[in-house]
Design a protein around this motif. Structure first.
Motif, mmCIF file in Angstrom:
data_model
loop_
_atom_site.group_PDB
_atom_site.id
_atom_site.type_symbol
_atom_site.label_atom_id
_atom_site.label_comp_id
_atom_site.label_asym_id
_atom_site.label_seq_id
_atom_site.Cartn_x
_atom_site.Cartn_y
_atom_site.Cartn_z
ATOM 1 N N UNK A 107 0.830 -1.204 0.000
ATOM 2 C CA UNK A 107 0.000 0.000 0.000
ATOM 3 C C UNK A 107 0.864 1.252 0.000
ATOM 4 N N UNK A 108 1.936 1.242 0.780
ATOM 5 C CA UNK A 108 2.848 2.388 0.803
ATOM 6 C C UNK A 108 3.445 2.640 -0.576
ATOM 7 N N UNK A 109 3.852 1.584 -1.242
ATOM 8 C CA UNK A 109 4.407 1.705 -2.589
ATOM 9 C C UNK A 109 3.381 2.292 -3.557
ATOM 10 N N UNK A 110 2.160 1.761 -3.533
ATOM 11 C CA UNK A 110 1.141 2.217 -4.473
ATOM 12 C C UNK A 110 0.748 3.673 -4.227
ATOM 13 N N UNK A 111 0.589 4.058 -2.957
ATOM 14 C CA UNK A 111 0.200 5.437 -2.665
ATOM 15 C C UNK A 111 1.320 6.405 -3.047
ATOM 16 N N UNK A 112 2.569 6.049 -2.736
ATOM 17 C CA UNK A 112 3.692 6.918 -3.098
ATOM 18 C C UNK A 112 3.767 7.099 -4.620
ATOM 19 N N UNK A 113 3.580 6.024 -5.364
ATOM 20 C CA UNK A 113 3.579 6.122 -6.828
ATOM 21 C C UNK A 113 2.397 6.955 -7.316
ATOM 22 N N UNK A 114 1.251 6.821 -6.644
ATOM 23 C CA UNK A 114 0.073 7.613 -7.011
ATOM 24 C C UNK A 114 0.344 9.102 -6.838
ATOM 25 N N UNK A 115 1.020 9.481 -5.745
ATOM 26 C CA UNK A 115 1.319 10.890 -5.508
ATOM 27 C C UNK A 115 2.197 11.455 -6.618
ATOM 28 N N UNK A 116 3.179 10.691 -7.054
ATOM 29 C CA UNK A 116 4.055 11.142 -8.134
ATOM 30 C C UNK A 116 3.243 11.367 -9.409
ATOM 31 N N UNK A 117 2.357 10.439 -9.733
ATOM 32 C CA UNK A 117 1.573 10.552 -10.964
ATOM 33 C C UNK A 117 0.541 11.673 -10.876
ATOM 34 N N UNK A 118 -0.079 11.834 -9.718
ATOM 35 C CA UNK A 118 -1.047 12.919 -9.561
ATOM 36 C C UNK A 118 -0.361 14.273 -9.682
ATOM 37 N N UNK A 119 0.797 14.417 -9.071
ATOM 38 C CA UNK A 119 1.549 15.660 -9.155
ATOM 39 C C UNK A 119 1.958 15.944 -10.603
ATOM 40 N N UNK A 120 2.379 14.916 -11.306
ATOM 41 C CA UNK A 120 2.778 15.072 -12.707
ATOM 42 C C UNK A 120 1.598 15.520 -13.565
#
Length: 262
Positions: free
Chosen positions: A208-221
């Motif tokens: 879950x930590x991995x998926x949320x961290x990756x989500x933040x990067x993509x949302x910011x992008x």
């Protein structure tokens, strides 16, 4: 909201209270969602300040309709500061529900892949897999309600993430979207991280930590300036601890009050 209101029985499942000037002083909508134990009703109510009697009357009407319609329980969700008005109506507080926020302008956590898993999004994972994995991940959660493929999809495919084993077996998922809200203090637009779920055999490994961290990067992008997610304040896996480590803090608390019908 559009999905909930599509085909809504306004005549049978809603009521309003008119003030002396003809303005609306209060309103209530009663909707249902399926659960393995039977339908659970949501009594969504609002009233103008200074009309507590209107609020109570509308809640009691919604509870009565819910019971008559065969619901196993009815819920009223209120901000913590507004919950005192629910005492004496046959409702009990059952859950704190938190909105956790973090800015996306600050330094973002680095996504850390978990050994033994691969990350894919909806451009690769077949559409029909998402509701199956979601429902398996959440079936042991409080008041679980199955989701359909239509409910989960319809978002940008690169914002729907799934962790899988090397042989393609699903392990965890999350789906995200970007929204803009008027009269909202959060920097706009807001990236919503939702349905963060891990299958039981793959929990406690950092997925879950991995998926949320990756989500933040993509949302910011994609231009989101702020991120929000929602979590059960009594989550037995203490998911909120992982979210805090990713920079999220509780920004708003809702109390879920419930009446059960036996």
């Amino acid at each position: 909201m559009h999905r909930v209101m599509a085909g809504f029985d306004w005549e049978g499942r809603s009521r309003i209270v008119e003030g002396t000037t003809g303005a609306i002083d209060g309103a209530v909508l009663v909707s249902n969602r399926a659960t393995p134990l039977g339908p659970v009703a949501l009594v969504d109510v609002s009233a103008t300040h200074g009309r507590p009697e209107a609020l109570r009357d509308l809640i009691l009407w919604g509870l009565g309709l819910s019971r008559a319609a065969g619901a196993v329980a009815a819920q009223v969700w209120r901000g913590r500061s507004d919950s005192d008005e629910l005492h004496g109506l046959g409702l009990e507080p059952v859950r704190p529900w938190w909105r956790m926020d973090r800015p996306l302008a600050a330094e973002l956590p680095t996504p850390m892949p978990v050994a033994g898993y691969e990350l894919y999004d909806a451009r690769t994972v077949p559409t029909a897999r998402w509701s199956e994995v979601h429902n398996r991940a959440f079936e042991d959660h409080w008041r679980f309600s199955p989701r359909t493929e239509e409910e989960l999809m319809g978002r940008p495919p690169h914002l729907s993430l799934m962790a899988v084993t090397p042989d393609g077996a699903p392990a965890a998922l999350t789906v995200c979207q970007i929204e803009a809200y008027s009269a909202d203090l959060r920097p706009q637009p807001v990236g919503i991280v939702s349905s963060v779920g891990t299958l039981a055999d793959h929990r406690r490994r950092g997925l879950a930590t991995w998926l949320v961290a990756e989500s933040l990067v993509r949302l910011n992008r994609d231009g989101a300036r702020h991120a929000s997610l929602y979590v059960d304040g009594r989550n037995p896996m203490r998911a909120f601890d992982a979210y805090r480590k990713l920079g999220f803090e509780v920004a708003f608390e809702t109390e879920v009050w419930e009446a059960t019908f036996r």
